[in-house]
Each structure stands twice: as C-alpha cells, then as structure tokens.
Design an enzyme around this catalytic site. Structure first.
Site, short mmCIF file in Angstrom:
data_model
loop_
_atom_site.label_atom_id
_atom_site.label_comp_id
_atom_site.label_asym_id
_atom_site.label_seq_id
_atom_site.Cartn_x
_atom_site.Cartn_y
_atom_site.Cartn_z
N GLY A 1 4.32 0.43 3.22
CA GLY A 1 2.89 0.67 3.16
C GLY A 1 2.63 1.97 2.43
N HIS B 1 -3.74 7.20 8.02
CA HIS B 1 -3.75 7.97 6.76
C HIS B 1 -5.18 8.08 6.22
CE1 HIS B 1 0.28 9.05 5.57
NE2 HIS B 1 0.75 7.83 5.71
N HIS C 1 -0.54 2.87 11.21
CA HIS C 1 -0.04 4.02 10.45
C HIS C 1 -0.90 4.25 9.20
CE1 HIS C 1 3.51 6.47 8.90
NE2 HIS C 1 2.79 6.30 7.81
N GLU C 2 -1.19 3.17 8.48
CA GLU C 2 -1.93 3.32 7.21
C GLU C 2 -3.42 3.61 7.45
OE1 GLU C 2 -0.15 3.75 4.70
OE2 GLU C 2 1.70 2.89 5.49
N CYS D 1 7.48 8.10 7.34
CA CYS D 1 6.39 8.13 6.38
C CYS D 1 6.91 8.67 5.05
CB CYS D 1 5.29 9.03 6.92
SG CYS D 1 3.88 9.20 5.81
N LEU D 2 6.49 8.04 3.96
CA LEU D 2 6.93 8.49 2.63
C LEU D 2 6.50 9.94 2.37
CD1 LEU D 2 6.13 5.32 0.47
CD2 LEU D 2 8.37 6.09 1.29
N GLN E 1 -1.87 9.41 -0.11
CA GLN E 1 -0.46 9.73 -0.38
C GLN E 1 -0.16 9.86 -1.86
OE1 GLN E 1 1.09 6.48 2.41
NE2 GLN E 1 2.57 8.11 2.67
ZN LIG Z 1 2.70 7.29 5.99
#
Ligand SMILES: [Zn+2]
Length: 162
Positions: free
Chosen positions: A46, A134, A130-131, A88-89, A51
């Site tokens: 995701g 964000h 999670h997204e 998380c990226l 991000q």
């Molecule tokens: Zn993330």
C-alpha cells in the site's frame, strides 16, 4: 512511468492531514499510476499520497487479493481484533507487532470519483486502516507504546544512516 522518491519519517507531510481530492482528471490518473509503480518497486502492499510528498487524501493498495485506488477514504466500521506485525515504507519497513481490528469497512471514491464501499479482513483490513491513517497524518508508530515507538524509530535511523 516515473518512480517517485518515498518520503520518510518525520517529514511534515506525513504528519498532517491530507487535503480532499477534488479533481478526478488525467493528472490524478497519472499520479495514481506513479503511486502503483512506486509501491511495486518498493515491494510494498500500500502507498498513500503523503508518502510521495503529495498532501492528499489518496492511497493505492494491492494486498491479499484487493487492488484498489481510494480517494477521500474513511473507515465506516471495524470489528474484532487481529494480532500481527506492521511496517511502513516511510519507516524503512521496520516491523512492530500491532493489534488492529480483524475486519474493516472502507468508503472511498475510485479513480473516476465514484463512491464505493469495500469490506476486508486480515491483512487487507490492516492495509485499509494503515493507509487511511496516512491520509489523516498518522503513522502506525503512533499506535505503539512510547517505548516500542522509540525502538522502531531507533532501528529506522540506523538503517537510514547506511
Ligand atoms: Zn505506511
């Protein structure tokens, strides 16, 4: 399609709520394509617009058989509880155990602005949550205890220095 650099914690764009997506046009389509490309390249499941430095309420995901674009996402309801690890990226995929609801119902708009609702369980439900976080300027580490959060941030900083 160009890959976009992934913005890392604690960039301000990750920590403030995104703006509503208002224009469902070619520009949005190309942004979404870049987001998918960037997500696949980073081997993520995701990716949210903040991000890649775009302060928008928008995410893409391809997780556990659910591939979608979500503009202006909201979580309508959740149910139950699941254990599992999350990463998380934007925090270099440093994992931490985090309890999440087992099931979540997402409402969002698709790439053409059409509103949809989608229910998911397990990993995909975790991804919805999670997204959507964000898009609200919240990261998974904000759900951790201060001690656990410090551990994740310290490991992340070490990886960053490499
Ligand atoms: Zn993330």
């Amino acid at each position: 399609m160009p890959l976009r650099p992934i913005v890392e914690y604690p960039a301000p764009v990750l920590l403030s709520p995104g703006e509503l997506v208002a224009d469902f046009n070619a520009e949005l389509e190309s942004l979404v394509q870049d987001m998918f490309d960037t997500m696949y390249d980073a081997e993520g499941v995701g990716l949210a617009a903040p991000q890649i430095g775009m302060p928008l309420r928008l995410f893409v995901m391809d997780c556990d058989g659910i591939k979608l674009v979500a503009a202006n996402p909201e979580i309508l309801s959740t149910e139950g509880e699941q254990d599992g690890e999350e990463g998380c990226l934007s925090v270099h995929k440093v994992p931490a155990p985090l309890k999440r609801p087992a099931k979540a119902v997402l409402r969002a708009q698709d790439i053409s602005g059409q509103t949809f609702e989608r229910e998911a369980t397990g990993l995909a439900a975790r991804c919805f949550l999670h997204e959507t976080d964000h898009c609200d300027g919240r990261l998974f580490i904000h759900h951790l205890s201060p001690l656990r959060r410090d551990m994740v941030v310290r490991r992340f900083r070490k990886l960053q220095r490499r």
